[in-house]
Design an enzyme around this catalytic site. Structure first.
Site, PDB file in Angstrom:
ATOM      1  N   GLU A 191       0.829  -1.210   0.000  1.00  0.00           N
ATOM      2  CA  GLU A 191       0.000   0.000   0.000  1.00  0.00           C
ATOM      3  C   GLU A 191       0.864   1.261   0.000  1.00  0.00           C
ATOM      4  O   GLU A 191       0.726   2.130   0.857  1.00  0.00           O
ATOM      5  CB  GLU A 191      -0.941   0.015   1.209  1.00  0.00           C
ATOM      6  CG  GLU A 191      -1.949  -1.113   1.181  1.00  0.00           C
ATOM      7  CD  GLU A 191      -3.048  -1.007   2.237  1.00  0.00           C
ATOM      8  OE1 GLU A 191      -4.116  -1.544   2.024  1.00  0.00           O
ATOM      9  OE2 GLU A 191      -2.807  -0.393   3.283  1.00  0.00           O
TER      10      GLU A 191
ATOM     11  N   GLU B 221      -5.215  -8.165  -1.407  1.00  0.00           N
ATOM     12  CA  GLU B 221      -5.917  -8.102  -0.122  1.00  0.00           C
ATOM     13  C   GLU B 221      -7.374  -7.770  -0.349  1.00  0.00           C
ATOM     14  O   GLU B 221      -7.698  -6.886  -1.149  1.00  0.00           O
ATOM     15  CB  GLU B 221      -5.364  -6.990   0.783  1.00  0.00           C
ATOM     16  CG  GLU B 221      -4.074  -7.284   1.450  1.00  0.00           C
ATOM     17  CD  GLU B 221      -3.653  -6.171   2.417  1.00  0.00           C
ATOM     18  OE1 GLU B 221      -4.526  -5.515   3.003  1.00  0.00           O
ATOM     19  OE2 GLU B 221      -2.434  -5.978   2.561  1.00  0.00           O
TER      20      GLU B 221
HETATM   21  C1  BGP Z   1      -4.381  -2.930   4.907  1.00  0.00           C
HETATM   22  C2  BGP Z   1      -3.045  -3.466   5.345  1.00  0.00           C
HETATM   23  C3  BGP Z   1      -3.074  -4.778   6.048  1.00  0.00           C
HETATM   24  C4  BGP Z   1      -4.333  -5.089   6.796  1.00  0.00           C
HETATM   25  C5  BGP Z   1      -5.597  -4.534   6.183  1.00  0.00           C
HETATM   26  C6  BGP Z   1      -6.807  -4.539   7.080  1.00  0.00           C
HETATM   27  O1  BGP Z   1      -4.356  -1.535   4.961  1.00  0.00           O
HETATM   28  O2  BGP Z   1      -2.189  -3.649   4.232  1.00  0.00           O
HETATM   29  O3  BGP Z   1      -1.886  -4.902   6.785  1.00  0.00           O
HETATM   30  O4  BGP Z   1      -4.211  -5.022   8.126  1.00  0.00           O
HETATM   31  O5  BGP Z   1      -5.461  -3.243   5.709  1.00  0.00           O
HETATM   32  O6  BGP Z   1      -6.736  -3.468   7.978  1.00  0.00           O
HETATM   33  P1  BGP Z   1      -6.924  -3.654   9.531  1.00  0.00           P
HETATM   34  O7  BGP Z   1      -5.957  -4.692   9.937  1.00  0.00           O
HETATM   35  O8  BGP Z   1      -6.646  -2.346  10.134  1.00  0.00           O
HETATM   36  O9  BGP Z   1      -8.344  -4.091   9.722  1.00  0.00           O
END
Ligand code: BGP
Length: 469
Positions: free
Chosen positions: A169, A359
């Site tokens: 990201e 993701e």
């Molecule tokens: C993205 C990241 C991840 C992951 C995901 C979900 O921004 O790349 O590392 O964690 O989001 O977010 P969160 O864990 O805050 O729910």
């Protein structure tokens, strides 16, 4: 229809899963100062109550976990290499062999099950020493240290890993300079010039890794990784349309550079308008010309933008106006499956490169109950509904003619959340008995979604069209 070689799988990140923070010669990272994620400013010194100190203990349990992924039928497993396991301070000349050996074992375990590793080089875990000494990627020195780290692991695993992502990201660095760029200076003290300088350094570092990859193994497939965020104007007012376009530009400049090899005109204009002059080194333009092979992205939500920036809701690193047509999750993240098809078309139209959904998933509270077979499980129909709706939109994008290499469900095994640093915000097909207060046995249990995803993979997506679950 999903293509026959579609890479189905799941994704995790080192700092959210491994634990073992003081084992195998690992150094500290910025995560050690972020026990509350991005919800609170970083602490001055590492604390014992950081959930990530143990996380889900993937460091010791990776064999069992990869065995479960094999049972799910994974074709690919995305994980990150913690930079501070390989270079504990970040600026050493020689790598830490114990760190390399750990990842070698993880990779070998994947390969023994026929699972393709997809490695993220930097996932929100800049070594703390680099953050303290150079303000992370705000300092030019960090670029060279990252390039050495990238080349070291790519050389070591050149015959075992084909797919690499440079920065997770990368476009979140504007909003989250510490998490995404290792910048320790508090955001309130950073000028726009400081932020854009950090952006430049990360883009140069990413392109240097791509350049090194070509020399190490021409068969490597290198991807950028961006937070994909379809941006909708709140109304048809042209002022809102232009606002949405500008918002899009701030978000897309990263993949524009990584996929096209140069800064776009709108970015030069932004710098001019803001009176920002980037400090560049001779040769930077040539370095940025090292473009990626594919575009990977995370997708959780769309954003709604108005020229009247009055009503801003919650979001994943980026806040936007509430969209009256969308429901939100328990964490207030808008749910928009069709936004995924929309953004995939946008990215492919723009770059004409294959895409990878690196993701996607639903963070939710789960309740462990006794299943029919007497085993503890979770009836997570809400997760199945969410993933099914999104996967059907991936399929729609494929029908639109978008080449899609694969899909890795985020947090395929429960892990510590990045933004809020919670264990009880769960994404997995596999439940991990660990809680926000640090209690729990760390035992793993298959959720209902485990069987559902296994069937999706087994049928190469055909089961998504069957009634019921
Ligand atoms: C993205 C990241 C991840 C992951 C995901 C979900 O921004 O790349 O590392 O964690 O989001 O977010 P969160 O864990 O805050 O729910």
């Amino acid at each position: 229809m999903f293509p026959p070689d579609f890479l189905w799988g799941g994704a995790i990140a080192a700092n959210q899963a491994e634990g073992g923070i003081d084992e195998g010669g690992k150094g500290l990272s910025i995560q050690d100062l972020m026990p509350r994620g991005i919800t609170e400013p970083p602490v001055a010194h590492p604390v014992p109550d950081n959930l990530k100190n143990v996380a889900i203990d993937f460091y010791h349990r990776y064999r069992q976990d990869i065995g479960l992924f094999a049972e799910l039928g994974f074709k690919v497993f995305r994980f990150s290499i913690a930079w501070s396991r390989i270079f504990p301070r970040g600026d050493e000349e020689h790598p830490n062999e114990a760190g390399l050996l750990f990842y070698e074992r993880v990779i070998d375990e994947c390969l023994s099950h026929g699972i393709e590793p997809l490695v993220t080089l930097s996932h929100y875990e800049t070594p703390l020493h680099l953050a303290r000494a150079y303000d992370g990627f705000r300092g030019r020195q960090t670029v060279g240290h990252f390039a050495r780290f990238a080349a070291t692991v790519m050389r070591r695993f050149k015959d075992k890993v084909t797919y690499w992502l440079t920065f997770n990201e990368i476009n979140s660095v504007l909003a989250e300079p510490l998490l995404s760029g290792g910048v320790l200076t508090p955001p309130s003290q950073l000028t726009l010039a400081d932020r854009l300088q950090t952006v430049h350094h990360e883009l140069v570092a990413s392109a240097l890794a791509t350049k090194a990859a070509r020399a190490i193994n021409p068969a490597f497939r290198i991807g950028c990784m961006v937070l994909a965020l379809p941006v909708y104007p709140l109304t048809p007012n042209p002022a809102d349309i232009i606002k949405a376009m500008e918002f899009d530009h701030r978000n897309l400049v990263f993949s524009d550079v990584q996929a096209r090899g140069r800064y776009p005109g709108y970015y030069h204009r932004w710098l001019r308008d803001e009176g920002v002059t980037l400090r560049t080194a001779p040769g930077d333009d040539g370095i940025l010309a090292n473009t990626v092979d594919f575009v990977s992205f995370s997708y959780y939500m769309s954003a709604c933008v108005s020229a009247r920036q009055d009503a801003l809701g919650a979001g994943n690193l980026v806040r936007s106006a509430p969209n009256p047509y969308l429901d939100v999750t328990a964490w207030d993240w808008p749910v928009d499956p069709r936004g995924l098809r929309y953004v995939m078309n946008q990215l492919y139209d723009r770059y004409q490169l294959p895409l990878f959904v690196a993701e996607n998933g639903l963070g939710a509270k789960d309740e462990l109950v006794l299943g029919q077979d007497g085993e503890p499980s979770v009836d997570d129909d809400y997760r199945i509904d969410y993933l099914k709706a999104h996967l059907l939109q991936v399929e729609q994008a494929i029908e639109d003619g978008v080449p899609v290499m694969g899909y890795t469900a985020w947090g395929c095994i429960d892990l510590v959340s990045a933004s809020t640093s919670q264990m009880d915000k769960r994404y997995g097909f596999i439940y991990v008995d660990r809680h926000d207060d640090g209690t729990g046995t760390l035992e793993r249990y298959r959720k209902k979604s485990f069987r559902w995803y296994r069937d999706v993979i087994r049928s190469n997506g055909l089961s998504l069209h069957e009634g019921g679950q």
